[in-house]
Enzyme design. Structure first.
Site, PDB file in Angstrom:
ATOM      1  N   SER A   1      16.044  35.655 -13.296  1.00  0.00           N
ATOM      2  CA  SER A   1      16.589  36.910 -12.780  1.00  0.00           C
ATOM      3  C   SER A   1      16.088  37.148 -11.371  1.00  0.00           C
ATOM      4  O   SER A   1      15.051  36.620 -10.972  1.00  0.00           O
ATOM      5  CB  SER A   1      16.165  38.073 -13.684  1.00  0.00           C
ATOM      6  OG  SER A   1      16.523  39.313 -13.090  1.00  0.00           O
ATOM      7  N   HIS A   2      16.834  37.960 -10.627  1.00  0.00           N
ATOM      8  CA  HIS A   2      16.344  38.402  -9.317  1.00  0.00           C
ATOM      9  C   HIS A   2      15.118  39.288  -9.464  1.00  0.00           C
ATOM     10  O   HIS A   2      14.318  39.414  -8.553  1.00  0.00           O
ATOM     11  CB  HIS A   2      17.419  39.214  -8.594  1.00  0.00           C
ATOM     12  CG  HIS A   2      18.522  38.390  -8.019  1.00  0.00           C
ATOM     13  ND1 HIS A   2      19.396  37.678  -8.795  1.00  0.00           N
ATOM     14  CD2 HIS A   2      18.882  38.153  -6.735  1.00  0.00           C
ATOM     15  CE1 HIS A   2      20.249  37.041  -8.012  1.00  0.00           C
ATOM     16  NE2 HIS A   2      19.960  37.307  -6.761  1.00  0.00           N
ATOM     17  N   SER A   3      15.011  39.917 -10.628  1.00  0.00           N
ATOM     18  CA  SER A   3      13.987  40.943 -10.822  1.00  0.00           C
ATOM     19  C   SER A   3      13.033  40.557 -11.942  1.00  0.00           C
ATOM     20  O   SER A   3      13.456  40.305 -13.077  1.00  0.00           O
ATOM     21  CB  SER A   3      14.672  42.272 -11.167  1.00  0.00           C
ATOM     22  OG  SER A   3      13.788  43.128 -11.845  1.00  0.00           O
TER      23      SER A   3
ATOM     24  N   GLY B   1      14.726  38.290  -5.895  1.00  0.00           N
ATOM     25  CA  GLY B   1      15.149  36.976  -5.426  1.00  0.00           C
ATOM     26  C   GLY B   1      14.935  35.942  -6.509  1.00  0.00           C
ATOM     27  O   GLY B   1      14.394  36.236  -7.582  1.00  0.00           O
TER      28      GLY B   1
END
Lengths: 216, 136
Positions: B9-11, B45
């Site tokens: 995940s980005h988070s 990211g």
């Protein structure tokens, strides 16, 4: 005769790309704010700064190792989609340079590395020409490089032709409708904006025309 | 050993919460779930090298199913495959499933001892129960 694709030259290329991106970081981010998530300049600047540091900290053994270091550093530090895309460009370009030993073919080898990098970005992003992506600058640059070398132009001239083609390709993204990434959610509203990825890709080729010329 | 799972995940917070939710469906069951989320500074990211490490950690030889959020998470997961050894890469499936629904379906089937293709299949049909319910 200096060697246009030796390790020092490629390091200088990446350094010049990093310098241009740093200098135009705010412009890249502003372009990305219009149709993307407003992080392209900052992300790429961070990644390339890290790549330059990595090349400096541990000087690579050969041209392929230099580009491999750049690839893995970008993959690790960019964060956004440009990380895996530019990372794949440099990874595949490194692969293409792996077996180069004959200095008489370095222009062709460099063109093959660009082409392998381009093909890697195609495979990774699954975009096509005209989708308003970095490919719209990289593709014309590869074509111009190949064509100039096939016509017997010296490498310096071929690289300048590639940089002009990349800049034209970048400009041609303005009226395009985005079909990849966050900008594609905007549909027709993405038209009228220059693509940030094509803009940074044109800087990559411009950097090559600056750093890899005048060495022959 | 059960099939391993990797959440990309980005988070970091989103990934950890999705894993907590999936584990909540598996009281007392063992499950190898690795998280590769966020950028190197802890911001939003994805990082293909971290994903490759997570796949290696989750792999016990019976394969790994990777669940992703979107955008660069998908590109980074594909890039991670290039960084893996051939034998590990051959055991990895990148799932097209939506992250939360796919992870829950994959976690339940993996913990029950299903093989990799079965786990990946259950993840891929992760939206089906919700679609069937709302269509009914």
């Amino acid at each position: 005769m200096a060697d246009p694709v030796d390790t020092a030259a490629l390091t200088a290329w990446v350094g010049e790309f990093a310098r241009l991106v740093h200098e135009q970081r705010d412009e890249l981010t502003a372009l990305d704010a219009a149709i993307g998530d407003a992080d392209h300049g900052a992300n790429l600047d961070r990644g390339l700064t890290a790549a330059v540091s990595a090349l400096d900290a541990e000087p690579p053994a050969d041209p392929a190792a230099a580009l491999k270091t750049v690839a893995t550093t970008l993959i690790r530090t960019v964060g956004g989609a440009s990380g895996p895309l530019y990372g794949t460009f440099f990874l595949r370009a490194a692969g293409a340079l792996g077996g180069v030993t004959d200095p008489t073919h370095h222009g062709t080898a460099l063109a093959a590395a660009f082409r392998a990098g381009y093909d890697g970005v195609v495979a990774r992003g699954k975009a096509e020409p005209g989708d308003k992506t970095m490919l719209d600058a990289l593709g014309p640059a590869c074509d111009a490089l190949d064509r100039a070398l096939a016509d017997g132009e010296p490498l310096d001239e071929a690289l300048r032709a590639a940089a002009r083609a990349a800049a034209d390709g970048r400009d041609a993204t303005v009226p395009m409708v985005a079909r990849k990434g966050r900008a594609s959610y905007l549909g027709e509203r993405s038209a009228g904006h220059q693509d940030p990825g094509a803009t940074s890709a044109a800087l990559l080729v411009q950097a090559a025309a600056t750093a890899l010329t005048g060495r022959g | 050993m059960p099939v391993g799972l990797v959440v990309v995940s980005h988070s970091r917070a989103l990934a950890d919460a999705a894993v907590e939710l999936a584990r909540g469906m598996l009281p007392g069951r063992e499950l190898a779930v690795e998280v590769a989320a966020g950028d190197v500074d802890g911001g939003l990211g994805t990082d293909a090298t971290a994903i490759a490490d997570a796949v290696t950690a989750a792999d016990s030889g019976d394969g790994v199913v990777v669940l992703m959020d979107l955008g660069s998470a998908v590109l980074s997961a594909e890039t991670a495959l290039e960084l893996l050894d051939d034998d590990v890469r051959a055991r990895v499936v990148l799932s097209p499933a939506p992250l939360v629904e796919g992870l829950v379906g994959a976690a339940v089937t993996a913990a029950a001892g299903a093989d990799r293709d079965r786990v990946a299949g259950e993840a891929a049909r992760g939206l089906a129960p919700k679609q069937a319910h709302l269509a009914g």
